[in-house]
Write a protein that holds these residues in place. Structure first.
Motif, PDB file in Angstrom:
ATOM      1  N   SER A 151     -53.640  77.225 -48.553  1.00  0.00           N
ATOM      2  CA  SER A 151     -54.382  76.790 -47.430  1.00  0.00           C
ATOM      3  C   SER A 151     -53.373  75.594 -46.884  1.00  0.00           C
ATOM      4  O   SER A 151     -52.404  75.214 -47.029  1.00  0.00           O
ATOM      5  CB  SER A 151     -55.676  76.469 -47.916  1.00  0.00           C
ATOM      6  N   GLY A 152     -54.315  74.918 -46.128  1.00  0.00           N
ATOM      7  CA  GLY A 152     -53.805  73.696 -45.334  1.00  0.00           C
ATOM      8  C   GLY A 152     -54.758  72.664 -44.972  1.00  0.00           C
ATOM      9  O   GLY A 152     -55.870  72.975 -44.896  1.00  0.00           O
ATOM     10  N   ASN A 153     -54.382  71.462 -44.404  1.00  0.00           N
ATOM     11  CA  ASN A 153     -55.286  70.602 -43.938  1.00  0.00           C
ATOM     12  C   ASN A 153     -54.804  70.227 -42.488  1.00  0.00           C
ATOM     13  O   ASN A 153     -53.450  70.048 -42.408  1.00  0.00           O
ATOM     14  CB  ASN A 153     -55.253  69.371 -44.671  1.00  0.00           C
ATOM     15  N   ILE A 154     -55.499  69.790 -41.580  1.00  0.00           N
ATOM     16  CA  ILE A 154     -55.349  69.278 -40.346  1.00  0.00           C
ATOM     17  C   ILE A 154     -56.087  68.152 -39.870  1.00  0.00           C
ATOM     18  O   ILE A 154     -57.321  68.079 -40.196  1.00  0.00           O
ATOM     19  CB  ILE A 154     -55.329  70.595 -39.461  1.00  0.00           C
ATOM     20  N   THR A 155     -55.617  67.003 -39.162  1.00  0.00           N
ATOM     21  CA  THR A 155     -56.153  66.239 -38.561  1.00  0.00           C
ATOM     22  C   THR A 155     -55.970  66.130 -37.086  1.00  0.00           C
ATOM     23  O   THR A 155     -55.000  66.087 -36.563  1.00  0.00           O
ATOM     24  CB  THR A 155     -55.833  64.663 -39.017  1.00  0.00           C
ATOM     25  N   PHE A 156     -57.136  65.924 -36.220  1.00  0.00           N
ATOM     26  CA  PHE A 156     -57.217  65.724 -34.996  1.00  0.00           C
ATOM     27  C   PHE A 156     -57.545  64.203 -34.661  1.00  0.00           C
ATOM     28  O   PHE A 156     -58.715  63.794 -35.386  1.00  0.00           O
ATOM     29  CB  PHE A 156     -57.993  66.541 -34.075  1.00  0.00           C
ATOM     30  N   LYS A 168     -59.346  55.266 -49.526  1.00  0.00           N
ATOM     31  CA  LYS A 168     -60.072  55.187 -48.112  1.00  0.00           C
ATOM     32  C   LYS A 168     -59.886  56.483 -47.650  1.00  0.00           C
ATOM     33  O   LYS A 168     -60.632  56.710 -46.162  1.00  0.00           O
ATOM     34  CB  LYS A 168     -59.346  53.885 -47.428  1.00  0.00           C
ATOM     35  N   HIS A 169     -59.135  57.348 -47.938  1.00  0.00           N
ATOM     36  CA  HIS A 169     -59.019  58.752 -47.335  1.00  0.00           C
ATOM     37  C   HIS A 169     -58.370  58.852 -45.809  1.00  0.00           C
ATOM     38  O   HIS A 169     -58.645  59.369 -44.930  1.00  0.00           O
ATOM     39  CB  HIS A 169     -60.512  59.385 -47.215  1.00  0.00           C
ATOM     40  N   TYR A 170     -57.335  57.945 -45.424  1.00  0.00           N
ATOM     41  CA  TYR A 170     -56.534  58.012 -44.475  1.00  0.00           C
ATOM     42  C   TYR A 170     -55.188  58.644 -44.447  1.00  0.00           C
ATOM     43  O   TYR A 170     -54.434  58.753 -43.650  1.00  0.00           O
ATOM     44  CB  TYR A 170     -56.297  56.269 -44.117  1.00  0.00           C
ATOM     45  N   GLY A 171     -55.233  59.569 -45.468  1.00  0.00           N
ATOM     46  CA  GLY A 171     -53.918  60.080 -45.710  1.00  0.00           C
ATOM     47  C   GLY A 171     -54.500  61.726 -45.695  1.00  0.00           C
ATOM     48  O   GLY A 171     -53.723  62.465 -46.559  1.00  0.00           O
ATOM     49  N   TYR A 172     -55.481  62.173 -45.022  1.00  0.00           N
ATOM     50  CA  TYR A 172     -56.108  63.566 -44.996  1.00  0.00           C
ATOM     51  C   TYR A 172     -55.028  64.652 -44.917  1.00  0.00           C
ATOM     52  O   TYR A 172     -55.061  65.734 -45.661  1.00  0.00           O
ATOM     53  CB  TYR A 172     -57.119  63.772 -44.354  1.00  0.00           C
ATOM     54  N   SER A 173     -54.361  64.458 -44.036  1.00  0.00           N
ATOM     55  CA  SER A 173     -53.367  65.718 -43.632  1.00  0.00           C
ATOM     56  C   SER A 173     -51.862  65.415 -44.140  1.00  0.00           C
ATOM     57  O   SER A 173     -50.914  65.906 -43.678  1.00  0.00           O
ATOM     58  CB  SER A 173     -53.183  65.779 -42.001  1.00  0.00           C
ATOM     59  N   ILE A 174     -51.739  64.596 -45.168  1.00  0.00           N
ATOM     60  CA  ILE A 174     -50.429  64.345 -45.734  1.00  0.00           C
ATOM     61  C   ILE A 174     -50.664  64.746 -47.338  1.00  0.00           C
ATOM     62  O   ILE A 174     -51.455  64.382 -48.275  1.00  0.00           O
ATOM     63  CB  ILE A 174     -50.339  62.751 -46.087  1.00  0.00           C
ATOM     64  N   GLY A 175     -49.628  66.020 -47.517  1.00  0.00           N
ATOM     65  CA  GLY A 175     -49.880  66.724 -48.810  1.00  0.00           C
ATOM     66  C   GLY A 175     -48.887  66.038 -49.489  1.00  0.00           C
ATOM     67  O   GLY A 175     -47.446  65.941 -49.312  1.00  0.00           O
ATOM     68  N   LEU A 176     -49.331  65.156 -50.578  1.00  0.00           N
ATOM     69  CA  LEU A 176     -48.540  64.537 -51.563  1.00  0.00           C
ATOM     70  C   LEU A 176     -47.352  65.289 -52.080  1.00  0.00           C
ATOM     71  O   LEU A 176     -46.437  64.729 -52.800  1.00  0.00           O
ATOM     72  CB  LEU A 176     -49.371  63.484 -52.579  1.00  0.00           C
ATOM     73  N   ASN A 177     -47.717  66.594 -52.265  1.00  0.00           N
ATOM     74  CA  ASN A 177     -46.675  67.355 -53.003  1.00  0.00           C
ATOM     75  C   ASN A 177     -45.839  68.097 -52.188  1.00  0.00           C
ATOM     76  O   ASN A 177     -45.077  68.906 -52.420  1.00  0.00           O
ATOM     77  CB  ASN A 177     -47.469  68.322 -54.128  1.00  0.00           C
ATOM     78  N   SER A 178     -45.802  67.783 -50.934  1.00  0.00           N
ATOM     79  CA  SER A 178     -45.267  68.504 -49.719  1.00  0.00           C
ATOM     80  C   SER A 178     -44.892  67.604 -48.706  1.00  0.00           C
ATOM     81  O   SER A 178     -45.096  67.638 -47.228  1.00  0.00           O
ATOM     82  CB  SER A 178     -46.186  69.733 -49.179  1.00  0.00           C
ATOM     83  N   LEU A 179     -44.243  66.498 -49.210  1.00  0.00           N
ATOM     84  CA  LEU A 179     -43.717  65.356 -48.102  1.00  0.00           C
ATOM     85  C   LEU A 179     -42.685  65.882 -47.243  1.00  0.00           C
ATOM     86  O   LEU A 179     -42.246  65.311 -46.261  1.00  0.00           O
ATOM     87  CB  LEU A 179     -43.452  64.194 -49.051  1.00  0.00           C
ATOM     88  N   ASP A 180     -42.024  67.015 -47.342  1.00  0.00           N
ATOM     89  CA  ASP A 180     -40.845  67.447 -46.951  1.00  0.00           C
ATOM     90  C   ASP A 180     -41.507  68.535 -45.536  1.00  0.00           C
ATOM     91  O   ASP A 180     -40.830  69.170 -44.885  1.00  0.00           O
ATOM     92  CB  ASP A 180     -39.903  68.358 -47.393  1.00  0.00           C
ATOM     93  N   ASP A 181     -42.769  68.685 -45.572  1.00  0.00           N
ATOM     94  CA  ASP A 181     -43.273  69.813 -44.683  1.00  0.00           C
ATOM     95  C   ASP A 181     -44.596  69.130 -43.986  1.00  0.00           C
ATOM     96  O   ASP A 181     -45.668  69.834 -43.829  1.00  0.00           O
ATOM     97  CB  ASP A 181     -43.922  70.785 -45.506  1.00  0.00           C
ATOM     98  N   GLN A 229     -51.927  66.346 -36.872  1.00  0.00           N
ATOM     99  CA  GLN A 229     -50.983  66.436 -37.879  1.00  0.00           C
ATOM    100  C   GLN A 229     -51.388  67.498 -38.881  1.00  0.00           C
ATOM    101  O   GLN A 229     -52.626  67.524 -39.092  1.00  0.00           O
ATOM    102  CB  GLN A 229     -50.830  65.028 -38.433  1.00  0.00           C
ATOM    103  N   PHE A 230     -50.609  68.230 -39.515  1.00  0.00           N
ATOM    104  CA  PHE A 230     -50.943  69.293 -40.528  1.00  0.00           C
ATOM    105  C   PHE A 230     -49.801  69.342 -41.583  1.00  0.00           C
ATOM    106  O   PHE A 230     -48.868  69.173 -41.228  1.00  0.00           O
ATOM    107  CB  PHE A 230     -51.320  70.614 -39.978  1.00  0.00           C
ATOM    108  N   CYS A 231     -50.404  69.900 -42.787  1.00  0.00           N
ATOM    109  CA  CYS A 231     -49.475  69.984 -43.927  1.00  0.00           C
ATOM    110  C   CYS A 231     -50.052  71.373 -44.440  1.00  0.00           C
ATOM    111  O   CYS A 231     -51.505  71.631 -44.665  1.00  0.00           O
ATOM    112  CB  CYS A 231     -49.608  68.843 -44.867  1.00  0.00           C
ATOM    113  N   LEU A 232     -49.161  72.436 -44.778  1.00  0.00           N
ATOM    114  CA  LEU A 232     -49.622  73.815 -45.017  1.00  0.00           C
ATOM    115  C   LEU A 232     -48.636  73.985 -46.503  1.00  0.00           C
ATOM    116  O   LEU A 232     -47.778  73.900 -46.535  1.00  0.00           O
ATOM    117  CB  LEU A 232     -49.269  74.777 -44.036  1.00  0.00           C
TER     118      LEU A 232
END
Length: 221
Positions: free
Chosen positions: A201-206, A164-177, A193-196
């Motif tokens: 690169s990175g993803n951010i959600t506003f 459902k794409h409700y975890g866009y800014s959650i990096g599944l391989n970077s859960l500590d960041d 929320q952002f994960c880098l």
């Protein structure tokens, strides 16, 4: 991230982006960044309560409020922010004290990258500190700076986060960041929320929290 991390993507559209605040150059007239960090954070030992977040009197400007730092841009390969990155009503899970809390409202979900990879290497620390400084200057509060346990990802599930794409800014391989902030004004509640991934690169959600209007039931005459 788009090259080595599994990320969650969104393609919904409505709004376009106009006036923004420059992330790297925004400063707080009231306090330095270090002082703001000591004040603008939540007690991770307590249950989160939005009503305990101080109300900011800052003018946030136009959604999504922040531009990318200097030499960086929004969109895959910094291709620019597009209508497809916006939705008039969407959902995202935000990390708060290691827990994932769903929020709904108007969103902008977009990638962050360097504008020119030939001259600039993606530096996650520069991007993180630039956004942090800008958000704190707007009266924001940091809600997450600790790892999100795998059990929490499993609790929410892949259907919500991926399908459902409700975890866009959650990096599944970077859960500590995963960095999460909220800005509360007298008439708005804005989640960021952002994960880098350094050198990638990175993803951010506003998300500007909103509720759908109740449908009017038409009665037969």
């Amino acid at each position: 991230m788009k090259r080595t991390l599994l990320y969650l993507y969104i393609s919904l559209s409505i709004f376009s982006c106009k006036q923004k605040v420059t992330a790297e150059n925004t400063t707080s007239p009231a306090m330095g960044t270090d002082d703001a960090l000591n004040i603008a954070s939540v007690d991770t030992s307590k249950v989160f309560d939005i009503n305990k977040i101080p109300i900011s009197d800052k003018d946030l400007g136009v959604f999504p409020y922040l531009s990318a730092p200097e030499k960086y841009g929004y969109g895959d390969y910094a291709g620019g922010i597009k209508k497809s990155h916006f939705s008039d009503f969407d959902k995202e899970y935000f990390a708060v004290n290691g827990k994932l809390i769903p929020q709904e409202g108007r969103t902008c979900k977009v990638g962050i990258d360097v504008l020119n990879p030939e001259t600039t290497e993606f530096n996650s620390l520069i991007v993180e500190k630039s956004f942090e400084k800008a958000i704190l200057a707007l009266g924001g509060v940091q809600l997450n700076n600790i790892p999100v346990p795998k059990s929490e990802i499993d609790r929410v599930g892949n259907t919500e986060l991926i399908n459902k794409h409700y975890g866009y800014s959650i990096g599944l391989n970077s859960l500590d960041d995963i960095k999460t902030y909220v800005i509360r004004t007298k008439d708005k509640e804005v989640w960021i929320q952002f994960c880098l991934l350094n050198k990638e690169s990175g993803n951010i959600t506003f998300l500007e929290k909103q509720k759908l209007q109740t449908l009017t039931i038409e009665k037969s005459h």
